[in-house]
Design a protein around this motif. Structure first.
Motif, PDB file in Angstrom:
ATOM      1  N   MET A 270       0.837  -1.438  -0.200  1.00 49.58           N
ATOM      2  CA  MET A 270      -0.507  -0.030  -0.126  1.00 49.58           C
ATOM      3  C   MET A 270       0.914   0.896   0.125  1.00 49.58           C
ATOM      4  O   MET A 270       1.590   0.970   0.654  1.00 49.58           O
ATOM      5  N   GLU A 271       0.316   2.329  -0.791  1.00 50.87           N
ATOM      6  CA  GLU A 271       1.150   3.305  -0.515  1.00 50.87           C
ATOM      7  C   GLU A 271       1.657   4.175   0.722  1.00 50.87           C
ATOM      8  O   GLU A 271       0.233   4.279   1.266  1.00 50.87           O
ATOM      9  N   LYS A 272       2.028   5.328   0.666  1.00 49.01           N
ATOM     10  CA  LYS A 272       1.909   6.303   1.376  1.00 49.01           C
ATOM     11  C   LYS A 272       1.463   7.198   1.636  1.00 49.01           C
ATOM     12  O   LYS A 272       1.096   7.646   0.326  1.00 49.01           O
ATOM     13  N   ASP A 273       0.821   7.361   3.128  1.00 46.54           N
ATOM     14  CA  ASP A 273      -0.294   8.550   3.391  1.00 46.54           C
ATOM     15  C   ASP A 273      -1.819   8.323   2.239  1.00 46.54           C
ATOM     16  O   ASP A 273      -2.037   8.781   1.395  1.00 46.54           O
ATOM     17  N   VAL A 274      -2.283   7.286   2.230  1.00 42.22           N
ATOM     18  CA  VAL A 274      -3.856   6.262   1.613  1.00 42.22           C
ATOM     19  C   VAL A 274      -4.262   5.707   2.753  1.00 42.22           C
ATOM     20  O   VAL A 274      -3.831   5.660   3.572  1.00 42.22           O
TER      21      VAL A 274
ATOM     22  N   ASP B 212       5.339   2.911   2.621  1.00 41.34           N
ATOM     23  CA  ASP B 212       4.574   1.920   1.518  1.00 41.34           C
ATOM     24  C   ASP B 212       5.331   0.754   2.425  1.00 41.34           C
ATOM     25  O   ASP B 212       6.099   0.023   2.218  1.00 41.34           O
ATOM     26  N   GLU B 213       4.162  -0.150   2.548  1.00 44.05           N
ATOM     27  CA  GLU B 213       4.309  -1.282   3.388  1.00 44.05           C
ATOM     28  C   GLU B 213       2.993  -2.569   3.086  1.00 44.05           C
ATOM     29  O   GLU B 213       1.421  -1.631   2.761  1.00 44.05           O
ATOM     30  N   THR B 214       3.023  -3.429   3.461  1.00 50.07           N
ATOM     31  CA  THR B 214       1.299  -4.133   3.817  1.00 50.07           C
ATOM     32  C   THR B 214       0.780  -4.079   5.058  1.00 50.07           C
ATOM     33  O   THR B 214       1.842  -3.738   6.305  1.00 50.07           O
TER      34      THR B 214
ATOM     35  N   ASP C  84     -14.648  -5.917   4.645  1.00 58.31           N
ATOM     36  CA  ASP C  84     -14.955  -4.993   3.159  1.00 58.31           C
ATOM     37  C   ASP C  84     -13.604  -3.771   3.666  1.00 58.31           C
ATOM     38  O   ASP C  84     -13.696  -2.922   4.369  1.00 58.31           O
ATOM     39  N   ILE C  85     -12.615  -3.725   2.676  1.00 60.15           N
ATOM     40  CA  ILE C  85     -11.485  -2.920   2.492  1.00 60.15           C
ATOM     41  C   ILE C  85     -11.593  -2.009   1.669  1.00 60.15           C
ATOM     42  O   ILE C  85     -11.556  -2.635   0.548  1.00 60.15           O
ATOM     43  N   LYS C  86     -11.635  -0.992   2.236  1.00 61.02           N
ATOM     44  CA  LYS C  86     -11.489   0.563   0.770  1.00 61.02           C
ATOM     45  C   LYS C  86     -10.456   1.129   0.982  1.00 61.02           C
ATOM     46  O   LYS C  86      -9.545   1.403   2.327  1.00 61.02           O
ATOM     47  N   GLN C  87      -9.650   1.223  -0.085  1.00 58.95           N
ATOM     48  CA  GLN C  87      -8.460   2.190   0.328  1.00 58.95           C
ATOM     49  C   GLN C  87      -9.069   3.528  -1.173  1.00 58.95           C
ATOM     50  O   GLN C  87      -9.174   4.028  -2.132  1.00 58.95           O
TER      51      GLN C  87
ATOM     52  N   VAL D 223      -3.666   8.163 -12.619  1.00 63.08           N
ATOM     53  CA  VAL D 223      -2.919   8.853 -13.559  1.00 63.08           C
ATOM     54  C   VAL D 223      -1.948   8.639 -12.674  1.00 63.08           C
ATOM     55  O   VAL D 223      -0.467   8.407 -12.799  1.00 63.08           O
ATOM     56  N   LYS D 224      -1.940   8.921 -11.127  1.00 63.07           N
ATOM     57  CA  LYS D 224      -0.424   8.802 -10.195  1.00 63.07           C
ATOM     58  C   LYS D 224      -0.268   7.507 -10.215  1.00 63.07           C
ATOM     59  O   LYS D 224       0.967   7.161 -10.001  1.00 63.07           O
ATOM     60  N   ASP D 225      -1.122   6.620 -10.015  1.00 65.12           N
ATOM     61  CA  ASP D 225      -0.590   4.752 -10.440  1.00 65.12           C
ATOM     62  C   ASP D 225       0.700   4.862 -11.890  1.00 65.12           C
ATOM     63  O   ASP D 225       1.294   4.383 -10.878  1.00 65.12           O
ATOM     64  N   PHE D 226       0.073   5.322 -12.853  1.00 71.10           N
ATOM     65  CA  PHE D 226       0.994   4.580 -13.430  1.00 71.10           C
ATOM     66  C   PHE D 226       1.854   5.826 -13.430  1.00 71.10           C
ATOM     67  O   PHE D 226       3.127   5.227 -13.966  1.00 71.10           O
ATOM     68  N   VAL D 227       1.912   7.165 -13.254  1.00 69.83           N
ATOM     69  CA  VAL D 227       3.628   7.446 -13.163  1.00 69.83           C
ATOM     70  C   VAL D 227       4.086   6.907 -11.665  1.00 69.83           C
ATOM     71  O   VAL D 227       5.496   6.526 -12.582  1.00 69.83           O
ATOM     72  N   SER D 228       2.998   5.823 -10.926  1.00 75.16           N
ATOM     73  CA  SER D 228       4.145   5.171 -10.020  1.00 75.16           C
ATOM     74  C   SER D 228       4.865   4.184 -10.535  1.00 75.16           C
ATOM     75  O   SER D 228       5.721   3.724 -10.569  1.00 75.16           O
ATOM     76  N   MET D 229       4.217   3.587 -11.648  1.00 71.63           N
ATOM     77  CA  MET D 229       4.252   2.141 -11.979  1.00 71.63           C
ATOM     78  C   MET D 229       5.410   2.729 -13.380  1.00 71.63           C
ATOM     79  O   MET D 229       6.326   1.716 -13.413  1.00 71.63           O
TER      80      MET D 229
END
Length: 169
Positions: free
Chosen positions: A1-5, A51-53, A75-78, A112-118
């Motif tokens: 999981m990403e930071k500050d999510v 960024d961790e599990t 049910d987990i939402k992020q 878009v943020k996910d694409f930049v991260s990838m």
């Protein structure tokens, strides 16, 4: 999981006569974000610091000799899923179509943020791949040079040996 999510979890445990269920949410370092005993239904919320599990553990404790099955709904939402768009629309006096557009805007920003991260992870992997490739190349060249040097030494040594024994001219 990403930071500050932001992470929101909702759980519901079926009723049981003799057992109790405990919940614990913790990260890989052992920091506990949420802990509660004897649960039946509820929610938990936390924000990821790194960024961790994260682990969500349910422990069912029962009396010795009893066997009872319990069902747990989780049910987990992020991230974008955690926003309450109905409350946002009401607070900003938005029409339903405007609220839906706002939701789509948040989702597209998340994509878009996910694409930049990838892309950044792909760049890092490409750099590691290039580095590994060059190391393998240098190692193989070094190995070949060692083999050629050893073969040359072996030929010269054997020639000298056979000349000393007068087997060759």
């Amino acid at each position: 999981m990403e930071k500050d999510v932001m992470v929101i979890g909702e759980y519901d445990v079926s009723a049981g006569a003799t057992s109790h269920v405990n919940i614990e949410v913790k990260d890989t370092k052992g920091h506990i974000f949420f802990q509660k005993s004897d649960i039946t239904k509820g929610k938990f919320t936390f924000s990821a610091e790194d960024d961790e599990t994260f682990d969500v553990c349910f422990r069912c404790t029962a009396a010795v000799g009893t066997h009872e099955q319990r069902e747990i709904y989780l049910d987990i939402k992020q991230g974008v899923e955690t926003k309450n768009y109905a409350a946002l629309a009401e607070a900003e006096n938005l029409k339903p179509i405007e609220a839906e557009l706002k939701r789509i805007e948040y989702i597209s920003d998340s994509i878009v943020k996910d694409f930049v991260s990838m892309h950044s992870r792909a760049d890092a992997m490409r750099n590691i791949n290039a580095s590994t490739h060059s190391r393998v190349l240098y190692f193989s060249v070094f190995s070949m040079l060692c083999l050629v040097a050893l073969a040359t030494w072996q030929v010269l040594y054997l020639r000298r040996y056979f000349k000393s024994k007068k087997l060759i001219d």
